[in-house]
Design a protein around this motif. Structure first.
Motif, PDB file in Angstrom:
ATOM      1  N   UNK A  28      -6.163   2.519 -16.869  1.00  0.00           N
ATOM      2  CA  UNK A  28      -7.504   2.537 -16.277  1.00  0.00           C
ATOM      3  C   UNK A  28      -7.513   1.574 -15.088  1.00  0.00           C
ATOM      4  N   UNK A  29      -7.753   2.117 -13.894  1.00  0.00           N
ATOM      5  CA  UNK A  29      -7.719   1.288 -12.695  1.00  0.00           C
ATOM      6  C   UNK A  29      -9.123   0.847 -12.300  1.00  0.00           C
ATOM      7  N   UNK A  30      -9.181  -0.321 -11.659  1.00  0.00           N
ATOM      8  CA  UNK A  30     -10.423  -0.832 -11.078  1.00  0.00           C
ATOM      9  C   UNK A  30     -10.313  -0.673  -9.573  1.00  0.00           C
ATOM     10  N   UNK A  31     -11.420  -0.355  -8.919  1.00  0.00           N
ATOM     11  CA  UNK A  31     -11.406  -0.043  -7.487  1.00  0.00           C
ATOM     12  C   UNK A  31     -12.166  -1.079  -6.685  1.00  0.00           C
ATOM     13  N   UNK A  32     -11.763  -1.317  -5.444  1.00  0.00           N
ATOM     14  CA  UNK A  32     -10.661  -0.703  -4.717  1.00  0.00           C
ATOM     15  C   UNK A  32      -9.324  -1.112  -5.331  1.00  0.00           C
ATOM     16  N   UNK A  33      -8.354  -0.226  -5.173  1.00  0.00           N
ATOM     17  CA  UNK A  33      -7.045  -0.454  -5.777  1.00  0.00           C
ATOM     18  C   UNK A  33      -5.947   0.067  -4.858  1.00  0.00           C
ATOM     19  N   UNK A  34      -4.750  -0.452  -5.100  1.00  0.00           N
ATOM     20  CA  UNK A  34      -3.562   0.066  -4.441  1.00  0.00           C
ATOM     21  C   UNK A  34      -2.611   0.509  -5.546  1.00  0.00           C
ATOM     22  N   UNK A  35      -2.185   1.768  -5.448  1.00  0.00           N
ATOM     23  CA  UNK A  35      -1.184   2.320  -6.359  1.00  0.00           C
ATOM     24  C   UNK A  35       0.039   2.644  -5.512  1.00  0.00           C
ATOM     25  N   UNK A  36       1.201   2.205  -5.960  1.00  0.00           N
ATOM     26  CA  UNK A  36       2.389   2.509  -5.168  1.00  0.00           C
ATOM     27  C   UNK A  36       3.553   2.874  -6.079  1.00  0.00           C
ATOM     28  N   UNK A  37       4.465   3.651  -5.510  1.00  0.00           N
ATOM     29  CA  UNK A  37       5.609   4.111  -6.283  1.00  0.00           C
ATOM     30  C   UNK A  37       6.829   4.245  -5.385  1.00  0.00           C
ATOM     31  N   UNK A  38       7.984   4.153  -6.002  1.00  0.00           N
ATOM     32  CA  UNK A  38       9.238   4.305  -5.285  1.00  0.00           C
ATOM     33  C   UNK A  38       9.373   5.746  -4.816  1.00  0.00           C
ATOM     34  N   UNK A  39       9.682   5.923  -3.546  1.00  0.00           N
ATOM     35  CA  UNK A  39       9.829   7.264  -2.988  1.00  0.00           C
ATOM     36  C   UNK A  39      11.282   7.580  -2.659  1.00  0.00           C
ATOM     37  N   UNK A  40      12.018   6.595  -2.143  1.00  0.00           N
ATOM     38  CA  UNK A  40      13.382   6.854  -1.726  1.00  0.00           C
ATOM     39  C   UNK A  40      14.145   5.533  -1.596  1.00  0.00           C
ATOM     40  N   UNK A  41      15.440   5.600  -1.840  1.00  0.00           N
ATOM     41  CA  UNK A  41      16.335   4.471  -1.576  1.00  0.00           C
ATOM     42  C   UNK A  41      17.432   5.004  -0.675  1.00  0.00           C
ATOM     43  N   UNK A  42      17.640   4.354   0.425  1.00  0.00           N
ATOM     44  CA  UNK A  42      18.640   4.838   1.365  1.00  0.00           C
ATOM     45  C   UNK A  42      19.156   3.712   2.222  1.00  0.00           C
ATOM     46  N   UNK A  43      19.654   4.099   3.355  1.00  0.00           N
ATOM     47  CA  UNK A  43      20.199   3.127   4.284  1.00  0.00           C
ATOM     48  C   UNK A  43      21.096   3.832   5.273  1.00  0.00           C
ATOM     49  N   UNK A  44      21.673   3.071   6.140  1.00  0.00           N
ATOM     50  CA  UNK A  44      22.562   3.625   7.149  1.00  0.00           C
ATOM     51  C   UNK A  44      24.000   3.374   6.740  1.00  0.00           C
ATOM     52  N   UNK A  45      24.829   4.392   6.958  1.00  0.00           N
ATOM     53  CA  UNK A  45      26.243   4.291   6.613  1.00  0.00           C
ATOM     54  C   UNK A  45      27.095   4.611   7.835  1.00  0.00           C
ATOM     55  N   UNK A  46      28.245   3.984   7.870  1.00  0.00           N
ATOM     56  CA  UNK A  46      29.254   4.282   8.891  1.00  0.00           C
ATOM     57  C   UNK A  46      30.593   3.796   8.357  1.00  0.00           C
ATOM     58  N   UNK A  51      25.578  -0.160   5.788  1.00  0.00           N
ATOM     59  CA  UNK A  51      25.264  -1.270   6.686  1.00  0.00           C
ATOM     60  C   UNK A  51      23.841  -1.773   6.526  1.00  0.00           C
ATOM     61  N   UNK A  52      22.940  -0.904   6.125  1.00  0.00           N
ATOM     62  CA  UNK A  52      21.561  -1.328   5.896  1.00  0.00           C
ATOM     63  C   UNK A  52      21.043  -0.692   4.617  1.00  0.00           C
ATOM     64  N   UNK A  53      20.145  -1.374   3.970  1.00  0.00           N
ATOM     65  CA  UNK A  53      19.482  -0.843   2.788  1.00  0.00           C
ATOM     66  C   UNK A  53      18.010  -0.643   3.117  1.00  0.00           C
ATOM     67  N   UNK A  54      17.476   0.469   2.692  1.00  0.00           N
ATOM     68  CA  UNK A  54      16.053   0.758   2.895  1.00  0.00           C
ATOM     69  C   UNK A  54      15.464   1.258   1.588  1.00  0.00           C
ATOM     70  N   UNK A  55      14.366   0.664   1.192  1.00  0.00           N
ATOM     71  CA  UNK A  55      13.614   1.130   0.041  1.00  0.00           C
ATOM     72  C   UNK A  55      12.273   1.606   0.565  1.00  0.00           C
TER      73      UNK A  55
END
Length: 100
Positions: A28-46, A51-55
């Protein structure tokens, strides 16, 4: 920045603890609220190295006010971009994508 620091930033913006990371449906959430979730984990490769991590997180600000005062504060965060807005269950939802 890690997820716990991001949680603290969101709590500072809202000036409350109504910040929920991947909450179960039964929460049960109280408002105003922020809900967030993991969408992707990535980064740059070579050369077979990372070489970089991105969440990437999908962040949803939920507010009764259609002109929420928190939208601008979220947009000022580095690597935050507005995704869309919609109304559900008589509440205004503002969706953002944040990469840390």
């Amino acid at each position: 920045m890690d997820r716990l620091e991001l949680q603290t930033v969101f709590e500072t913006i809202l000036k409350s603890e109504n910040v929920y990371f991947q909450p179960p449906v039964s929460t049960s959430m109280k408002y105003p609220a922020i809900r967030y979730e993991l969408k992707n984990i990535g980064g740059k490769r070579a050369n077979n190295h990372r070489y970089t991590n991105e969440t990437v997180y999908q962040v949803i600000l939920i507010d009764k006010n259609p002109e929420s005062q928190f939208v601008q504060s979220l947009l000022e965060l580095p690597y935050c971009k507005f995704d869309r807005a919609y109304k559900a269950e008589n509440l205004n939802h503002f969706s953002f994508i944040i990469t840390i």
